[in-house]
Scaffold this motif. Sequence first.
Motif, PDB file in Angstrom:
ATOM      1  N   TYR A 110      33.743  49.564  37.182  1.00 37.94           N
ATOM      2  CA  TYR A 110      34.938  48.745  36.973  1.00 37.94           C
ATOM      3  C   TYR A 110      35.845  48.792  38.202  1.00 37.94           C
ATOM      4  O   TYR A 110      36.452  47.785  38.575  1.00 37.94           O
ATOM      5  CB  TYR A 110      35.712  49.239  35.745  1.00 37.94           C
ATOM      6  N   GLY A 111      35.963  49.967  38.827  1.00 39.09           N
ATOM      7  CA  GLY A 111      36.820  50.096  40.005  1.00 39.09           C
ATOM      8  C   GLY A 111      36.346  49.235  41.156  1.00 39.09           C
ATOM      9  O   GLY A 111      37.148  48.573  41.825  1.00 39.09           O
ATOM     10  N   VAL A 112      35.033  49.228  41.402  1.00 38.93           N
ATOM     11  CA  VAL A 112      34.482  48.419  42.486  1.00 38.93           C
ATOM     12  C   VAL A 112      34.707  46.936  42.219  1.00 38.93           C
ATOM     13  O   VAL A 112      35.122  46.177  43.108  1.00 38.93           O
ATOM     14  CB  VAL A 112      32.973  48.712  42.661  1.00 38.93           C
ATOM     15  N   LEU A 113      34.442  46.514  40.986  1.00 39.31           N
ATOM     16  CA  LEU A 113      34.614  45.095  40.640  1.00 39.31           C
ATOM     17  C   LEU A 113      36.077  44.684  40.702  1.00 39.31           C
ATOM     18  O   LEU A 113      36.411  43.577  41.141  1.00 39.31           O
ATOM     19  CB  LEU A 113      34.044  44.823  39.251  1.00 39.31           C
ATOM     20  N   ALA A 114      36.977  45.575  40.281  1.00 43.37           N
ATOM     21  CA  ALA A 114      38.410  45.269  40.336  1.00 43.37           C
ATOM     22  C   ALA A 114      38.887  45.156  41.776  1.00 43.37           C
ATOM     23  O   ALA A 114      39.744  44.319  42.096  1.00 43.37           O
ATOM     24  CB  ALA A 114      39.209  46.349  39.601  1.00 43.37           C
ATOM     25  N   SER A 115      38.341  45.988  42.662  1.00 41.01           N
ATOM     26  CA  SER A 115      38.739  45.907  44.073  1.00 41.01           C
ATOM     27  C   SER A 115      38.278  44.589  44.689  1.00 41.01           C
ATOM     28  O   SER A 115      38.981  43.998  45.517  1.00 41.01           O
ATOM     29  CB  SER A 115      38.162  47.091  44.854  1.00 41.01           C
ATOM     30  N   GLN A 116      37.103  44.111  44.279  1.00 38.98           N
ATOM     31  CA  GLN A 116      36.638  42.814  44.759  1.00 38.98           C
ATOM     32  C   GLN A 116      37.520  41.690  44.207  1.00 38.98           C
ATOM     33  O   GLN A 116      37.828  40.723  44.906  1.00 38.98           O
ATOM     34  CB  GLN A 116      35.183  42.594  44.327  1.00 38.98           C
ATOM     35  N   ASP A 117      37.930  41.839  42.951  1.00 33.17           N
ATOM     36  CA  ASP A 117      38.831  40.855  42.346  1.00 33.17           C
ATOM     37  C   ASP A 117      40.170  40.835  43.072  1.00 33.17           C
ATOM     38  O   ASP A 117      40.774  39.776  43.262  1.00 33.17           O
ATOM     39  CB  ASP A 117      39.037  41.189  40.867  1.00 33.17           C
ATOM     40  N   ALA A 118      40.618  42.009  43.502  1.00 28.88           N
ATOM     41  CA  ALA A 118      41.890  42.102  44.237  1.00 28.88           C
ATOM     42  C   ALA A 118      41.820  41.313  45.547  1.00 28.88           C
ATOM     43  O   ALA A 118      42.795  40.658  45.944  1.00 28.88           O
ATOM     44  CB  ALA A 118      42.232  43.567  44.513  1.00 28.88           C
ATOM     45  N   GLU A 119      40.670  41.373  46.207  1.00 27.99           N
ATOM     46  CA  GLU A 119      40.507  40.632  47.461  1.00 27.99           C
ATOM     47  C   GLU A 119      40.553  39.124  47.211  1.00 27.99           C
ATOM     48  O   GLU A 119      41.096  38.376  48.010  1.00 27.99           O
ATOM     49  CB  GLU A 119      39.187  41.021  48.131  1.00 27.99           C
ATOM     50  N   VAL A 120      39.965  38.693  46.082  1.00 23.72           N
ATOM     51  CA  VAL A 120      39.991  37.270  45.741  1.00 23.72           C
ATOM     52  C   VAL A 120      41.423  36.803  45.508  1.00 23.72           C
ATOM     53  O   VAL A 120      41.841  35.740  45.991  1.00 23.72           O
ATOM     54  CB  VAL A 120      39.124  37.007  44.485  1.00 23.72           C
ATOM     55  N   ILE A 121      42.184  37.603  44.764  1.00 22.51           N
ATOM     56  CA  ILE A 121      43.577  37.245  44.468  1.00 22.51           C
ATOM     57  C   ILE A 121      44.412  37.258  45.744  1.00 22.51           C
ATOM     58  O   ILE A 121      45.258  36.384  45.964  1.00 22.51           O
ATOM     59  CB  ILE A 121      44.160  38.204  43.414  1.00 22.51           C
ATOM     60  N   LYS A 122      44.179  38.236  46.598  1.00 23.07           N
ATOM     61  CA  LYS A 122      44.907  38.315  47.865  1.00 23.07           C
ATOM     62  C   LYS A 122      44.626  37.085  48.725  1.00 23.07           C
ATOM     63  O   LYS A 122      45.535  36.501  49.319  1.00 23.07           O
ATOM     64  CB  LYS A 122      44.508  39.584  48.616  1.00 23.07           C
ATOM     65  N   ALA A 123      43.354  36.686  48.778  1.00 23.34           N
ATOM     66  CA  ALA A 123      42.989  35.522  49.584  1.00 23.34           C
ATOM     67  C   ALA A 123      43.605  34.238  49.049  1.00 23.34           C
ATOM     68  O   ALA A 123      43.844  33.296  49.807  1.00 23.34           O
ATOM     69  CB  ALA A 123      41.461  35.386  49.633  1.00 23.34           C
ATOM     70  N   SER A 124      43.883  34.196  47.746  1.00 20.41           N
ATOM     71  CA  SER A 124      44.481  32.994  47.150  1.00 20.41           C
ATOM     72  C   SER A 124      45.982  32.910  47.402  1.00 20.41           C
ATOM     73  O   SER A 124      46.609  31.890  47.117  1.00 20.41           O
ATOM     74  CB  SER A 124      44.224  32.976  45.642  1.00 20.41           C
ATOM     75  N   GLY A 125      46.570  33.997  47.912  1.00 21.71           N
ATOM     76  CA  GLY A 125      48.001  34.023  48.162  1.00 21.71           C
ATOM     77  C   GLY A 125      48.826  34.419  46.961  1.00 21.71           C
ATOM     78  O   GLY A 125      50.048  34.336  46.978  1.00 21.71           O
ATOM     79  N   ARG A 126      48.184  34.892  45.900  1.00 20.36           N
ATOM     80  CA  ARG A 126      48.894  35.230  44.663  1.00 20.36           C
ATOM     81  C   ARG A 126      48.980  36.730  44.409  1.00 20.36           C
ATOM     82  O   ARG A 126      49.240  37.150  43.281  1.00 20.36           O
ATOM     83  CB  ARG A 126      48.238  34.534  43.471  1.00 20.36           C
ATOM     84  N   LYS A 127      48.771  37.531  45.419  1.00 21.28           N
ATOM     85  CA  LYS A 127      48.851  38.973  45.231  1.00 21.28           C
ATOM     86  C   LYS A 127      50.231  39.396  44.741  1.00 21.28           C
ATOM     87  O   LYS A 127      50.379  40.278  43.890  1.00 21.28           O
ATOM     88  CB  LYS A 127      48.527  39.695  46.541  1.00 21.28           C
ATOM     89  N   GLY A 128      51.264  38.734  45.277  1.00 23.89           N
ATOM     90  CA  GLY A 128      52.630  39.056  44.856  1.00 23.89           C
ATOM     91  C   GLY A 128      52.889  38.731  43.397  1.00 23.89           C
ATOM     92  O   GLY A 128      53.695  39.392  42.741  1.00 23.89           O
ATOM     93  N   ASP A 129      52.209  37.712  42.875  1.00 25.46           N
ATOM     94  CA  ASP A 129      52.387  37.338  41.469  1.00 25.46           C
ATOM     95  C   ASP A 129      51.735  38.353  40.532  1.00 25.46           C
ATOM     96  O   ASP A 129      52.261  38.660  39.464  1.00 25.46           O
ATOM     97  CB  ASP A 129      51.797  35.954  41.205  1.00 25.46           C
TER      98      ASP A 129
END
Length: 264
Positions: A110-129
């Motif tokens: 789960y940790g590895v998959l969540a970290s990959q998901d974090a990169e997707v969200i960061k790339a979308s510009g919505r990390k702050g949200d």
Amino acid sequence: MTWHYNLNGATVGPVSSEELISLYGKGTVNETTLVWDSAEGGDWRKYGDVQSFRSNTSPPPLPASAVSDKWVWAMVSVPVIGGIAEMVVSESFGLDTGGIGFILCYLATYGVLASQDAEVIKASGRKGDVGSIWAWVLFVPAYFFLRAKRLGKNQIALGAWVVSFILGIFITEGPLSSQIYLGAGIPPCNSQASVSQVKALFPQLPVNLLNVEAMDVTNIKTSSATSKKNSCSASVLAADGQEYSVVYTIEERGDQFFYFLNLN
């Protein structure tokens, strides 16, 4: 024109527009940092909402509908895939899959998959949200719920994970787990399939005139093991409250496994 900005709850400034843009480039200021214009006054605004900075900043965040959920759906599949993996390991090697080792494997996945998901969200510009929700991967339903809520998405992934979790339990603990052999080679003496077969054969023993059922099989030991045959011993706790010592063999004949059970 000078500006003030919020940094860890403190007001910093005055700084020029050029300095503020430089701070944005360094990461000290981001899209959601509150800034205040000394010339216009008024309320504090987010840096990304100031029109004069838009040409100097990155594009606005992608709409939530454009944020990929591929890693979230990978997380949804973990309970089912993990359940199948547990069955294969248990049936092939007779290992107990309920220990801390397997729990850590689930958390690491789960940790590895969540970290990959974090990169997707960061790339979308919505990390702050979304913010820091990654610690909630230790409690997976909360992770799904918070991610969907903060991105303005539906809770379908959460519901799908709950279904997947139930299916995972059914795979490892349900009736099919003792009827379908997913291992490799001859089932070990202490595999779930073997225990199930011993319980099924016990009432059929010729000496078991009352067809007393087996409630549990314990003290399982392997006497000998070859590529074609496993010889085993165990104790059977019967429905009449008595404990019986038994021996059984598991033989591979063609593409089938045969179990032979006798009282010791």
